[in-house]
Scaffold this motif. Structure first.
Motif, PDB file in Angstrom:
ATOM      1  N   THR A 250       0.844  -1.197   0.000  1.00 48.05           N
ATOM      2  CA  THR A 250       0.000   0.000   0.000  1.00 48.05           C
ATOM      3  C   THR A 250       0.884   1.253   0.000  1.00 48.05           C
ATOM      4  OG1 THR A 250      -1.776  -1.140   1.181  1.00 48.05           O
ATOM      5  CG2 THR A 250      -1.802   1.273   1.222  1.00 48.05           C
ATOM      6  N   ILE A 251       0.717   2.088  -1.038  1.00 47.21           N
ATOM      7  CA  ILE A 251       1.502   3.319  -1.180  1.00 47.21           C
ATOM      8  C   ILE A 251       0.602   4.507  -0.850  1.00 47.21           C
ATOM      9  CG2 ILE A 251       2.835   4.758  -2.770  1.00 47.21           C
ATOM     10  CD1 ILE A 251       3.361   2.230  -4.409  1.00 47.21           C
ATOM     11  N   PRO A 252       0.964   5.329   0.134  1.00 48.46           N
ATOM     12  CA  PRO A 252       0.124   6.497   0.465  1.00 48.46           C
ATOM     13  C   PRO A 252       0.247   7.589  -0.586  1.00 48.46           C
ATOM     14  CG  PRO A 252       2.108   6.495   1.811  1.00 48.46           C
ATOM     15  CD  PRO A 252       2.127   5.212   1.022  1.00 48.46           C
ATOM     16  N   LEU A 253      -0.852   8.328  -0.794  1.00 51.05           N
ATOM     17  CA  LEU A 253      -0.869   9.460  -1.721  1.00 51.05           C
ATOM     18  C   LEU A 253      -0.988  10.744  -0.905  1.00 51.05           C
ATOM     19  CD1 LEU A 253      -3.400   8.118  -4.399  1.00 51.05           C
ATOM     20  CD2 LEU A 253      -0.929   7.731  -4.251  1.00 51.05           C
ATOM     21  N   TYR A 254      -0.129  11.717  -1.206  1.00 50.04           N
ATOM     22  CA  TYR A 254      -0.132  12.994  -0.481  1.00 50.04           C
ATOM     23  C   TYR A 254       0.350  14.065  -1.450  1.00 50.04           C
ATOM     24  CZ  TYR A 254       0.502  16.255   3.437  1.00 50.04           C
ATOM     25  OH  TYR A 254       0.416  17.323   4.288  1.00 50.04           O
ATOM     26  N   VAL A 255      -0.568  14.937  -1.865  1.00 55.56           N
ATOM     27  CA  VAL A 255      -0.236  15.956  -2.865  1.00 55.56           C
ATOM     28  C   VAL A 255      -0.682  17.318  -2.350  1.00 55.56           C
ATOM     29  CG1 VAL A 255      -0.585  16.762  -5.235  1.00 55.56           C
ATOM     30  CG2 VAL A 255      -0.487  14.305  -4.748  1.00 55.56           C
ATOM     31  N   ILE A 256       0.262  18.259  -2.231  1.00 51.53           N
ATOM     32  CA  ILE A 256      -0.046  19.625  -1.813  1.00 51.53           C
ATOM     33  C   ILE A 256      -0.449  20.433  -3.040  1.00 51.53           C
ATOM     34  CG2 ILE A 256       0.897  21.730  -0.773  1.00 51.53           C
ATOM     35  CD1 ILE A 256       2.753  19.943   0.859  1.00 51.53           C
ATOM     36  N   LEU A 257      -1.471  21.284  -2.885  1.00 49.41           N
ATOM     37  CA  LEU A 257      -2.012  22.053  -4.006  1.00 49.41           C
ATOM     38  C   LEU A 257      -1.242  23.355  -4.201  1.00 49.41           C
ATOM     39  CD1 LEU A 257      -5.763  21.569  -3.096  1.00 49.41           C
ATOM     40  CD2 LEU A 257      -4.528  20.411  -4.924  1.00 49.41           C
ATOM     41  N   PRO A 258      -0.978  23.760  -5.448  1.00 45.08           N
ATOM     42  CA  PRO A 258      -0.338  25.057  -5.711  1.00 45.08           C
ATOM     43  C   PRO A 258      -1.323  26.192  -5.503  1.00 45.08           C
ATOM     44  CG  PRO A 258      -0.872  23.986  -7.779  1.00 45.08           C
ATOM     45  CD  PRO A 258      -1.225  23.013  -6.690  1.00 45.08           C
ATOM     46  N   ARG A 259      -0.919  27.278  -4.819  1.00 43.73           N
ATOM     47  CA  ARG A 259      -1.860  28.325  -4.395  1.00 43.73           C
ATOM     48  C   ARG A 259      -2.474  29.098  -5.559  1.00 43.73           C
ATOM     49  NH1 ARG A 259      -5.210  31.021  -4.452  1.00 43.73           N
ATOM     50  NH2 ARG A 259      -5.859  32.784  -3.194  1.00 43.73           N
ATOM     51  N   LEU A 260      -1.676  29.788  -6.364  1.00 44.90           N
ATOM     52  CA  LEU A 260      -2.219  30.697  -7.371  1.00 44.90           C
ATOM     53  C   LEU A 260      -2.774  29.968  -8.592  1.00 44.90           C
ATOM     54  CD1 LEU A 260       0.272  33.706  -7.318  1.00 44.90           C
ATOM     55  CD2 LEU A 260      -1.996  33.548  -6.290  1.00 44.90           C
ATOM     56  N   LEU A 261      -2.451  28.706  -8.741  1.00 46.14           N
ATOM     57  CA  LEU A 261      -2.920  27.951  -9.899  1.00 46.14           C
ATOM     58  C   LEU A 261      -4.195  27.171  -9.597  1.00 46.14           C
ATOM     59  CD1 LEU A 261       0.505  26.622 -11.242  1.00 46.14           C
ATOM     60  CD2 LEU A 261      -0.761  28.656 -11.953  1.00 46.14           C
ATOM     61  N   THR A 262      -4.689  27.299  -8.368  1.00 48.93           N
ATOM     62  CA  THR A 262      -5.936  26.648  -7.992  1.00 48.93           C
ATOM     63  C   THR A 262      -6.854  27.660  -7.308  1.00 48.93           C
ATOM     64  OG1 THR A 262      -4.947  25.946  -5.889  1.00 48.93           O
ATOM     65  CG2 THR A 262      -4.913  24.360  -7.709  1.00 48.93           C
ATOM     66  N   CYS A 263      -8.132  27.325  -7.246  1.00 43.25           N
ATOM     67  CA  CYS A 263      -9.133  28.138  -6.557  1.00 43.25           C
ATOM     68  C   CYS A 263     -10.316  27.218  -6.299  1.00 43.25           C
ATOM     69  CB  CYS A 263      -9.537  29.352  -7.407  1.00 43.25           C
ATOM     70  SG  CYS A 263     -10.480  28.939  -8.890  1.00 43.25           S
ATOM     71  N   PRO A 264     -11.319  27.656  -5.542  1.00 41.03           N
ATOM     72  CA  PRO A 264     -12.494  26.792  -5.388  1.00 41.03           C
ATOM     73  C   PRO A 264     -13.125  26.468  -6.745  1.00 41.03           C
ATOM     74  CG  PRO A 264     -12.543  28.569  -3.778  1.00 41.03           C
ATOM     75  CD  PRO A 264     -11.414  28.874  -4.708  1.00 41.03           C
ATOM     76  N   THR A 265     -13.608  25.260  -6.892  1.00 41.10           N
ATOM     77  CA  THR A 265     -14.330  24.889  -8.108  1.00 41.10           C
ATOM     78  C   THR A 265     -15.467  25.888  -8.314  1.00 41.10           C
ATOM     79  OG1 THR A 265     -13.775  22.553  -7.809  1.00 41.10           O
ATOM     80  CG2 THR A 265     -15.663  23.080  -9.235  1.00 41.10           C
ATOM     81  N   THR A 266     -15.491  26.513  -9.490  1.00 39.68           N
ATOM     82  CA  THR A 266     -16.392  27.642  -9.732  1.00 39.68           C
ATOM     83  C   THR A 266     -17.273  27.374 -10.945  1.00 39.68           C
ATOM     84  OG1 THR A 266     -14.743  29.167  -8.830  1.00 39.68           O
ATOM     85  CG2 THR A 266     -16.507  30.133 -10.157  1.00 39.68           C
ATOM     86  N   PHE A 267     -18.584  27.598 -10.769  1.00 38.09           N
ATOM     87  CA  PHE A 267     -19.532  27.534 -11.877  1.00 38.09           C
ATOM     88  C   PHE A 267     -20.263  28.871 -11.933  1.00 38.09           C
ATOM     89  CE2 PHE A 267     -18.942  23.106 -10.650  1.00 38.09           C
ATOM     90  CZ  PHE A 267     -18.680  22.505 -11.875  1.00 38.09           C
ATOM     91  N   ALA A 268     -19.782  29.778 -12.778  1.00 39.87           N
ATOM     92  CA  ALA A 268     -20.427  31.068 -12.986  1.00 39.87           C
ATOM     93  C   ALA A 268     -21.152  31.014 -14.333  1.00 39.87           C
ATOM     94  CB  ALA A 268     -19.401  32.188 -12.958  1.00 39.87           C
ATOM     95  N   GLY A 269     -21.940  32.046 -14.618  1.00 41.12           N
ATOM     96  CA  GLY A 269     -22.680  32.059 -15.876  1.00 41.12           C
ATOM     97  C   GLY A 269     -21.783  32.021 -17.101  1.00 41.12           C
ATOM     98  N   PRO A 270     -20.852  32.985 -17.244  1.00 47.80           N
ATOM     99  CA  PRO A 270     -20.044  33.046 -18.462  1.00 47.80           C
ATOM    100  C   PRO A 270     -18.836  32.106 -18.469  1.00 47.80           C
ATOM    101  CG  PRO A 270     -20.227  35.195 -17.327  1.00 47.80           C
ATOM    102  CD  PRO A 270     -20.655  34.145 -16.392  1.00 47.80           C
ATOM    103  N   PHE A 271     -18.486  31.535 -17.316  1.00 47.65           N
ATOM    104  CA  PHE A 271     -17.283  30.699 -17.275  1.00 47.65           C
ATOM    105  C   PHE A 271     -17.389  29.696 -16.135  1.00 47.65           C
ATOM    106  CE2 PHE A 271     -16.493  34.028 -14.241  1.00 47.65           C
ATOM    107  CZ  PHE A 271     -15.765  33.424 -13.227  1.00 47.65           C
ATOM    108  N   SER A 272     -16.513  28.706 -16.177  1.00 51.59           N
ATOM    109  CA  SER A 272     -16.413  27.743 -15.080  1.00 51.59           C
ATOM    110  C   SER A 272     -14.966  27.297 -14.948  1.00 51.59           C
ATOM    111  CB  SER A 272     -17.321  26.532 -15.309  1.00 51.59           C
ATOM    112  OG  SER A 272     -16.871  25.772 -16.427  1.00 51.59           O
ATOM    113  N   ILE A 273     -14.574  26.948 -13.721  1.00 53.07           N
ATOM    114  CA  ILE A 273     -13.225  26.454 -13.431  1.00 53.07           C
ATOM    115  C   ILE A 273     -13.378  25.151 -12.661  1.00 53.07           C
ATOM    116  CG2 ILE A 273     -10.998  26.939 -12.338  1.00 53.07           C
ATOM    117  CD1 ILE A 273     -11.745  29.938 -12.464  1.00 53.07           C
ATOM    118  N   GLU A 274     -12.907  24.065 -13.250  1.00 53.49           N
ATOM    119  CA  GLU A 274     -12.987  22.753 -12.618  1.00 53.49           C
ATOM    120  C   GLU A 274     -11.593  22.136 -12.565  1.00 53.49           C
ATOM    121  OE1 GLU A 274     -16.624  20.443 -14.103  1.00 53.49           O
ATOM    122  OE2 GLU A 274     -16.332  21.978 -15.666  1.00 53.49           O
TER     123      GLU A 274
END
Length: 316
Positions: A250-274
């Motif tokens: 069993t190999i553990p997975l641990y990945v830290i997220l990059p700050r400026l290249l990520t944001c909350p998953t966003t669903f707006a009218g004209p755009f979305s970020i997933e």
């Protein structure tokens, strides 16, 4: 002679309900006159569509207007004089005001086609015979604490299986005939202040493994009339195993997220970020040595992968 901005927080992170605070620093060797010192705050969602985006015709490239979030100018100091030496002028500006009817404050994000940016600019006007002084600095917006989920969020995991039968692209003949099986689980929802977690196990593999990587992708979509332009780009690769790993370990997975290249998953009218996360198994092959500089998204004979959705959220 120079003018500069210094914000009150070293990380430059603020929330919409807070005040942007700092000071204007003016350095001059002699006394100077000016016609006012003004502070301008701007925030916008900048959208662009480049060649190669899915579902877009050429006439749509680069014609999208920015979505304004914040646009305000205030006078910090009226016309007058600045003494020689170093002068510091403090300022405090509330970011969100009730009378403004602009777009909601989205979190700062720097993507390939979507950029959400907030800037503060100071201008000191000096008339026609003298060059005006100006300085600009970016500040980072994160969601208000009242809008955040309580921490910790319940762990949500996706169970995955990677075998020769789950791959939709051609594989090496020895992989198809001998087979392999990798199973595990990985986060399907993750706090931006936390990390992607999980585990995997290599049960069998007829071909020795070269490496196992976790790849993080962003999926940016922009609405263009009745069409949607979508682009998927790799933003981070984390190696979790190097070489032919032991079977049934069993190999553990641990990945830290990059700050400026990520944001909350966003669903707006004209755009979305997933976002999506991919578990990539690279097998030892002479072909991989001949094609080192290929697109990471292009299926390869010596690679097996499983791509899963990942919801990113901001928590307290």
């Amino acid at each position: 002679m120079s003018i500069d901005l210094k914000l009150s927080r070293f990380n430059r992170i603020y929330r919409p309900s807070e005040a942007l605070e700092g000071k204007i620093i003016i350095k001059t060797q002699s006394s100077i006159s000016h016609y006012g010192i003004r502070l301008t705050l701007k925030g916008s969602v900048n959208l662009q569509v480049r060649g190669g985006s899915a579902g877009v015709v050429e006439s749509f490239y680069g014609v999208i207007k920015p979505i304004p979030i914040l646009n305000r100018t205030i006078e910090v100091k009226p016309s007058g004089k600045i003494a020689s030496g170093i002068t510091e002028i403090p300022f405090s500006v509330t970011l969100r005001q009730r009378e403004e009817n602009l777009e909601k404050f989205y979190e700062t994000f720097h993507g390939a086609n979507i950029s959400i940016q907030y800037l503060v600019t100071v201008d000191m006007t000096r008339g026609y015979l003298h060059k005006s002084l100006s300085a600009t600095m970016e500040f980072i917006i994160e969601s208000d604490k009242a809008d955040l989920l309580q921490q910790p969020i319940p762990p949500e995991m996706i169970i995955f299986y990677i075998t020769q039968d789950t791959q939709r692209h051609p594989l090496l003949p020895e992989l198809k005939s001998g087979g392999f099986r990798v199973m595990g689980k990985i986060s399907s929802q993750c706090s931006l202040s936390g990390h992607i977690s999980g585990e995997l196990t290599v049960e069998t593999s007829a071909v020795p493994i070269h490496s196992i990587d976790i790849q993080l992708f962003r999926v940016e979509s922009i609405l263009l009339g009745e069409k949607i332009a979508t682009e998927t780009s790799l933003i981070q690769t984390t190696q979790i195993a190097d070489g032919d790993v032991c079977r049934n370990l069993t190999i553990p997975l641990y990945v830290i997220l990059p700050r400026l290249l990520t944001c909350p998953t966003t669903f707006a009218g004209p755009f979305s970020i997933e976002f999506r996360v991919a578990i990539v198994i690279s097998f030892q092959s002479e072909l991989s040595k001949l094609h080192k500089k290929t697109d990471s998204r292009t299926p390869k004979l010596w690679l097996a992968m499983e791509t899963l959705p990942l919801e990113l959220v901001r928590t307290k």
